[in-house]
Write a protein that holds these residues in place. Structure first.
Motif, mmCIF file in Angstrom:
data_model
loop_
_atom_site.group_PDB
_atom_site.id
_atom_site.type_symbol
_atom_site.label_atom_id
_atom_site.label_comp_id
_atom_site.label_asym_id
_atom_site.label_seq_id
_atom_site.Cartn_x
_atom_site.Cartn_y
_atom_site.Cartn_z
ATOM 1 N N ALA A 18 0.735 -1.196 -0.046
ATOM 2 C CA ALA A 18 0.085 -0.094 -0.074
ATOM 3 C C ALA A 18 0.812 1.357 0.187
ATOM 4 C CB ALA A 18 -0.908 -0.097 1.146
ATOM 5 N N ALA A 19 2.048 1.139 0.587
ATOM 6 C CA ALA A 19 2.895 2.317 0.778
ATOM 7 C C ALA A 19 3.602 2.713 -0.759
ATOM 8 C CB ALA A 19 3.678 2.392 1.895
ATOM 9 N N THR A 20 3.867 1.851 -1.550
ATOM 10 C CA THR A 20 4.674 1.962 -2.615
ATOM 11 C C THR A 20 4.012 2.729 -3.700
ATOM 12 O OG1 THR A 20 5.369 -0.466 -2.040
ATOM 13 C CG2 THR A 20 5.806 0.588 -4.550
ATOM 14 N N GLY A 21 4.909 3.685 -4.087
ATOM 15 C CA GLY A 21 4.422 4.524 -5.291
ATOM 16 C C GLY A 21 4.558 3.877 -6.787
ATOM 17 N N VAL A 22 3.271 3.857 -7.257
ATOM 18 C CA VAL A 22 3.690 3.185 -8.561
ATOM 19 C C VAL A 22 3.268 4.011 -9.786
ATOM 20 C CG1 VAL A 22 2.704 1.388 -9.785
ATOM 21 C CG2 VAL A 22 2.480 1.076 -7.537
ATOM 22 N N GLU A 23 4.381 4.008 -11.102
ATOM 23 C CA GLU A 23 4.269 4.644 -12.145
ATOM 24 C C GLU A 23 4.132 4.014 -13.196
ATOM 25 O OE1 GLU A 23 6.359 8.749 -14.185
ATOM 26 O OE2 GLU A 23 7.625 7.215 -12.853
ATOM 27 N N ALA A 24 3.013 4.152 -14.114
ATOM 28 C CA ALA A 24 2.737 3.467 -15.161
ATOM 29 C C ALA A 24 3.331 3.939 -16.599
ATOM 30 C CB ALA A 24 1.451 3.143 -15.316
ATOM 31 N N LYS A 25 4.076 3.354 -17.498
ATOM 32 C CA LYS A 25 4.419 3.965 -18.612
ATOM 33 C C LYS A 25 4.248 3.137 -19.768
ATOM 34 C CE LYS A 25 8.340 6.527 -16.529
ATOM 35 N NZ LYS A 25 7.524 8.010 -17.015
ATOM 36 N N LEU A 26 3.509 3.754 -20.848
ATOM 37 C CA LEU A 26 3.366 2.956 -22.236
ATOM 38 C C LEU A 26 4.055 3.562 -23.091
ATOM 39 C CD1 LEU A 26 1.311 0.925 -23.588
ATOM 40 C CD2 LEU A 26 -0.117 2.889 -23.981
ATOM 41 N N ARG A 27 5.023 2.623 -23.906
ATOM 42 C CA ARG A 27 5.909 3.213 -24.844
ATOM 43 C C ARG A 27 5.708 2.263 -26.081
ATOM 44 N NH1 ARG A 27 6.703 6.455 -21.821
ATOM 45 N NH2 ARG A 27 8.448 7.228 -20.755
ATOM 46 N N HIS A 28 6.075 2.755 -26.986
ATOM 47 C CA HIS A 28 6.062 2.096 -28.437
ATOM 48 C C HIS A 28 7.417 1.678 -29.053
ATOM 49 C CE1 HIS A 28 2.505 4.762 -27.955
ATOM 50 N NE2 HIS A 28 1.635 3.965 -28.565
ATOM 51 N N GLY A 29 7.481 0.612 -29.624
ATOM 52 C CA GLY A 29 8.672 0.350 -30.434
ATOM 53 C C GLY A 29 9.288 -0.972 -29.911
ATOM 54 N N ASP A 30 10.560 -0.837 -29.794
ATOM 55 C CA ASP A 30 11.229 -2.001 -29.455
ATOM 56 C C ASP A 30 11.410 -2.072 -27.691
ATOM 57 O OD1 ASP A 30 13.205 -4.497 -30.290
ATOM 58 O OD2 ASP A 30 14.543 -3.204 -28.679
ATOM 59 N N LEU A 31 11.353 -3.130 -27.040
ATOM 60 C CA LEU A 31 11.284 -3.229 -25.796
ATOM 61 C C LEU A 31 12.760 -2.957 -25.101
ATOM 62 C CD1 LEU A 31 10.060 -4.157 -23.100
ATOM 63 C CD2 LEU A 31 10.790 -6.722 -23.603
ATOM 64 N N LEU A 32 13.694 -3.217 -25.747
ATOM 65 C CA LEU A 32 15.413 -3.021 -25.422
ATOM 66 C C LEU A 32 15.428 -1.391 -25.234
ATOM 67 C CD1 LEU A 32 17.565 -5.684 -26.534
ATOM 68 C CD2 LEU A 32 16.360 -5.500 -24.327
ATOM 69 N N ASP A 33 14.821 -0.941 -26.341
ATOM 70 C CA ASP A 33 15.357 0.500 -26.259
ATOM 71 C C ASP A 33 14.284 1.489 -25.173
ATOM 72 O OD1 ASP A 33 16.472 0.641 -28.580
ATOM 73 O OD2 ASP A 33 14.801 0.835 -29.952
#
Length: 284
Positions: free
Chosen positions: A97-112
């Motif tokens: 519950a105390a953890t900050g969570v940020e979500a990111k959606l990216r396009h392209g190659d996973l390694l990049d």
């Protein structure tokens, strides 16, 4: 503040990735960055030319329909990605519950995308296989192997299902990456308070001296540690020892000595990730 980078998709491992990231975050007072990457196929809006030798008016109509379908598919992929991230965020926030969570959606190659976010992270969490992987026995997801090769951070590989972690096995061969794995097990708050068993493969006094020295370093750092020497080929001997120990987490270097460096990822490491039904923490 320390950050954990967790890679999520629509695979069976996604829930375990979230649970494992939440566990690590709670133990280390870290935030979590969730990453979902849409591949180029999912977001392509340039239609494939399937018109062949059709007459001009029919070709134009077909290309317009293909373009509309591609745009719709791209929108759906983005919507699905956002929903996956929302579900993952909710799961982690519920577990820690105390953890900050940020979500990111990216396009392209996973390694990049990983390379972009990894400098801010102390740990990368990923599933053993992705949603597109073959689930045949012994097969690893190609993205996992790519990430381990490229990552500069420890990589924590989630098993199919998460269970509370109380006991750690450290596979130790005195190689540089094994030394760094030993340092992590000795000092990282993620392993604080956990029982650690050091396992080395070999026979004779040299092996016993090696494993006892590693266990003593752990004890000096305040860990409850024991050491054990096992005989046989590393892949088989370590796997059998891990199963017999009923450990909850395997920690090991990503590379080993001699012939174990034949692969970009050490062959013993690869075999352990394939075989083990518990999470594996690989240290470069």
């Amino acid at each position: 503040m320390r950050t954990i980078l967790a890679l999520v998709d629509g695979s069976l491992y996604a829930g375990s990735v979230c649970d494992l990231a939440a566990w690590a975050a709670a133990r280390t007072a870290s935030t979590v960055t969730l990453l979902h990457v849409l591949g180029r196929r999912e977001t392509a809006t340039t239609p494939i030319d399937l018109s062949g030798s059709l007459r001009a008016d029919a070709r134009e109509a077909l290309l317009a329909e293909l373009a509309a379908n591609d745009e719709s598919r791209a929108r759906l992929a983005q919507k699905r990605g956002r929903l996956l991230l929302d579900d993952a965020r909710a799961r982690i926030e519920k577990a820690a519950a105390a953890t900050g969570v940020e979500a990111k959606l990216r396009h392209g190659d996973l390694l990049d995308a990983v390379a972009e976010l990894e400098p801010e992270a102390a740990l990368v969490v990923v599933g053993k296989r992705g949603e597109a992987a073959d689930f045949a026995k012994g097969h690893l997801g190609s993205n996992l192997e790519r990430i381990v090769r490229a990552s500069t951070r420890p990589v924590l590989v989630a098993a199919r299902a998460f269970r509370p972690i109380a006991k750690v096995v450290l596979a130790y061969d005195a190689s540089p990456s094994a030394e760094r794995a030993l340092d992590l097990a000795s000092h990282d708050p993620m392993t604080n308070g956990l029982a650690v068993e050091v396992i080395t493969v070999g026979d004779g006094e040299a092996a016993r001296t090696r494993v006892e020295a590693a266990a003593e370093r752990l004890r000096a750092a305040g860990r409850a540690a024991t050491g054990r020497v096992v005989a046989g080929e590393p892949e088989e001997a370590i796997g059998a020892a891990v199963e017999a120990s009923e450990a909850d987490l395997l920690v090991m270097g990503a590379f080993g000595h001699g012939r174990l460096r034949a692969l970009v990822v050490g062959s013993t490491t690869t075999a352990m990730v394939r075989r083990c039904r518990i999470p594996v923490l690989m240290v470069r």
